[in-house]
Enzyme design. Structure first.
Site, PDB file in Angstrom:
ATOM      1  N   HIS A   1     -24.824   1.046 -10.005  1.00 35.91           N
ATOM      2  CA  HIS A   1     -24.039   0.002 -10.199  1.00 35.91           C
ATOM      3  C   HIS A   1     -23.143   0.632 -11.103  1.00 35.91           C
ATOM      4  CE1 HIS A   1     -27.523  -2.724  -8.246  1.00 35.91           C
ATOM      5  NE2 HIS A   1     -26.244  -1.558  -7.015  1.00 35.91           N
TER       6      HIS A   1
ATOM      7  N   GLY B   1     -39.607  -0.324 -12.430  1.00 36.84           N
ATOM      8  CA  GLY B   1     -38.738  -2.064 -13.086  1.00 36.84           C
ATOM      9  C   GLY B   1     -37.956  -3.022 -11.476  1.00 36.84           C
ATOM     10  N   THR B   2     -37.686  -2.391 -10.727  1.00 38.39           N
ATOM     11  CA  THR B   2     -36.858  -2.861  -9.691  1.00 38.39           C
ATOM     12  C   THR B   2     -37.904  -3.902  -9.017  1.00 38.39           C
ATOM     13  OG1 THR B   2     -35.127  -2.447  -8.946  1.00 38.39           O
ATOM     14  CG2 THR B   2     -36.682  -0.580  -8.003  1.00 38.39           C
TER      15      THR B   2
HETATM   16  P1  NAD Z   1     -34.093  -7.768 -11.445  1.00 44.81           P
HETATM   17  O1  NAD Z   1     -33.280  -8.338 -12.112  1.00 44.81           O
HETATM   18  O2  NAD Z   1     -33.890  -7.461  -9.664  1.00 44.81           O
HETATM   19  O3  NAD Z   1     -35.970  -7.653 -11.705  1.00 44.81           O
HETATM   20  C1  NAD Z   1     -36.220  -6.451 -12.288  1.00 44.81           C
HETATM   21  C2  NAD Z   1     -37.355  -6.446 -12.491  1.00 44.81           C
HETATM   22  O4  NAD Z   1     -37.889  -5.676 -13.880  1.00 44.81           O
HETATM   23  C3  NAD Z   1     -38.311  -7.135 -11.224  1.00 44.81           C
HETATM   24  O5  NAD Z   1     -38.962  -6.224 -10.993  1.00 44.81           O
HETATM   25  C4  NAD Z   1     -40.126  -7.477 -12.771  1.00 44.81           C
HETATM   26  O6  NAD Z   1     -40.824  -7.261 -12.445  1.00 44.81           O
HETATM   27  C5  NAD Z   1     -39.427  -6.395 -13.973  1.00 44.81           C
HETATM   28  N1  NAD Z   1     -39.395  -5.866 -14.658  1.00 44.81           N
HETATM   29  C6  NAD Z   1     -39.381  -7.098 -15.961  1.00 44.81           C
HETATM   30  N2  NAD Z   1     -40.439  -6.800 -16.959  1.00 44.81           N
HETATM   31  C7  NAD Z   1     -40.430  -5.321 -17.425  1.00 44.81           C
HETATM   32  C8  NAD Z   1     -40.928  -4.798 -17.822  1.00 44.81           C
HETATM   33  N3  NAD Z   1     -41.371  -4.424 -19.166  1.00 44.81           N
HETATM   34  N4  NAD Z   1     -41.278  -2.987 -17.183  1.00 44.81           N
HETATM   35  C9  NAD Z   1     -40.802  -2.582 -16.150  1.00 44.81           C
HETATM   36  N5  NAD Z   1     -40.564  -3.509 -15.386  1.00 44.81           N
HETATM   37  C10 NAD Z   1     -39.954  -5.057 -15.639  1.00 44.81           C
HETATM   38  O7  NAD Z   1     -33.922  -5.891 -11.606  1.00 44.81           O
HETATM   39  P2  NAD Z   1     -33.182  -5.167 -10.166  1.00 44.81           P
HETATM   40  O8  NAD Z   1     -33.954  -5.497  -9.259  1.00 44.81           O
HETATM   41  O9  NAD Z   1     -33.145  -3.815 -10.851  1.00 44.81           O
HETATM   42  O10 NAD Z   1     -31.545  -5.360 -10.038  1.00 44.81           O
HETATM   43  C11 NAD Z   1     -30.804  -4.836  -9.677  1.00 44.81           C
HETATM   44  C12 NAD Z   1     -29.770  -5.328 -10.211  1.00 44.81           C
HETATM   45  O11 NAD Z   1     -29.922  -6.014 -12.122  1.00 44.81           O
HETATM   46  C13 NAD Z   1     -28.545  -3.958 -10.078  1.00 44.81           C
HETATM   47  O12 NAD Z   1     -28.071  -5.236  -9.910  1.00 44.81           O
HETATM   48  C14 NAD Z   1     -28.032  -3.824 -11.604  1.00 44.81           C
HETATM   49  O13 NAD Z   1     -27.372  -3.442 -12.285  1.00 44.81           O
HETATM   50  C15 NAD Z   1     -27.829  -5.383 -12.811  1.00 44.81           C
HETATM   51  N6  NAD Z   1     -29.374  -5.473 -13.800  1.00 44.81           N
HETATM   52  C16 NAD Z   1     -29.030  -4.012 -14.656  1.00 44.81           C
HETATM   53  C17 NAD Z   1     -29.501  -4.605 -16.005  1.00 44.81           C
HETATM   54  C18 NAD Z   1     -29.308  -3.391 -16.867  1.00 44.81           C
HETATM   55  O14 NAD Z   1     -27.939  -2.670 -16.809  1.00 44.81           O
HETATM   56  N7  NAD Z   1     -30.481  -3.148 -18.689  1.00 44.81           N
HETATM   57  C19 NAD Z   1     -29.791  -5.108 -17.146  1.00 44.81           C
HETATM   58  C20 NAD Z   1     -29.671  -6.380 -15.634  1.00 44.81           C
HETATM   59  C21 NAD Z   1     -29.150  -6.597 -14.731  1.00 44.81           C
END
Ligand code: NAD
Length: 268
Positions: free
Chosen positions: A122, A191-192
């Site tokens: 992304h 973590g997804t």
């Molecule tokens: P999501 O936001 O849909 O879900 C987050 C996942 O992380 C969940 O399954 C949750 O249970 C898990 N989680 C929460 N805390 C955790 C921890 N401490 N350790 C491990 N897992 C943990 O995320 P996604 O499925 O990756 O969705 C993807 C979208 O979110 C992408 O399009 C991405 O670009 C975007 N995104 C990216 C960031 C970033 O760059 N850090 C932040 C927010 C969203």
């Protein structure tokens, strides 16, 4: 939450004997670095309207979109540091235990941790792109005092170089991801939720081709009860730190080791 040692050792053994491991990471890996995920408790969509990342909305309301984008992605996230999960993945790459990282994240933390073979599904928030001439800038080169920021070359509108809703996935990470589904015998999902298409297809395709799936997440995802072989129910940073101690015990005891060095550098 502590993960049973036998399951961790089992995961470590699979990773050690793997020919080619691909890590598939999502927003959860960066939560312990202080970056909230989109969905779930404390997620960004509890506080912000997800429309602000729709490309059509951005094009119609660039100044308004940029104001919130700056607040979320630059005032706050820009200061985030890699946590032990990013650092252990980087160490695995250095030690030849990790072939590539396919990440949905846009926060640049894998690269900050020292990983090189990173494919960003992304895009990356640390880069801006001119929508008129295509010139890219490091975000540090651009002042965000006056919004929306403009291209110093042609005056066009600058957009964060990550994929907005309604935009296509760049072909390079897409190809790298599909190739990984063919050559990986282990996929380490961290973590997804597995809700975002087409990134969520990668582990399923790899599984169809015979890969073993190890998953780290404190909550079950779309993968957990469908394709995951080993589920490490826990936070990414805590779990990867424990896994790292099993994978390279001597390294973690040695003061000069790069993981320790990195952990010190990043103040963990
Ligand atoms: P999501 O936001 O849909 O879900 C987050 C996942 O992380 C969940 O399954 C949750 O249970 C898990 N989680 C929460 N805390 C955790 C921890 N401490 N350790 C491990 N897992 C943990 O995320 P996604 O499925 O990756 O969705 C993807 C979208 O979110 C992408 O399009 C991405 O670009 C975007 N995104 C990216 C960031 C970033 O760059 N850090 C932040 C927010 C969203």
């Amino acid at each position: 939450m502590s993960i049973d040692q036998k399951t961790l050792i089992n995961a470590a053994n699979i990773l050690r004997s793997s020919r080619f491991t691909t890590a598939h990471t999502g927003a959860g890996i960066s939560v312990e670095s202080g970056i909230p995920p989109f969905r779930g408790e404390g997620g960004l969509w509890d506080r912000y309207d997800s429309r602000l990342l729709e490309i059509d909305y951005f094009m119609e309301n660039p100044a308004k979109s940029w104001k919130t984008i700056k607040e979320i992605f630059y005032d706050h996230f820009g200061k985030a540091k890699p946590n032990p999960a990013h650092l252990v993945l980087a160490e695995m790459e250095r030690k030849g235990m990790l072939g590539r990282i396919i990440t949905q994240n846009i926060d640049n933390l894998h690269q900050k941790a020292g990983s090189h073979n990173v494919f960003e599904f992304h895009g990356n928030s640390q880069r801006l792109i001119c929508l008129h001439c295509g010139k890219t800038y490091d975000v540090d080169e651009i002042s965000l005092d006056h919004l929306p920021p403009k291209c110093s070359h042609c005056g066009g509108l600058l957009k964060p170089d990550f994929v907005f809703f309604g935009e296509q996935i760049p072909s390079e990470p897409l190809n790298a991801a599909y190739e990984a589904t063919k050559i990986s015998d282990v996929i380490l999902i961290i973590g997804t939720t597995g809700e975002v298409m087409p990134a969520n297809q990668i582990p399923f395709l790899a599984k169809n081709n015979g890969a073993q799936i190890i998953e780290i997440n404190p909550k079950e995802s779309h993968f957990t009860n469908t394709i995951t072989d080993i589920y490490l129910e826990g936070k990414a940073g805590e779990t990867m730190e424990q896994l790292g101690k099993i994978l390279f015990p001597a390294s973690l005891d040695n003061d000069h080791d790069s993981v320790n060095q990195n952990l010190k550098i990043h103040g963990q």
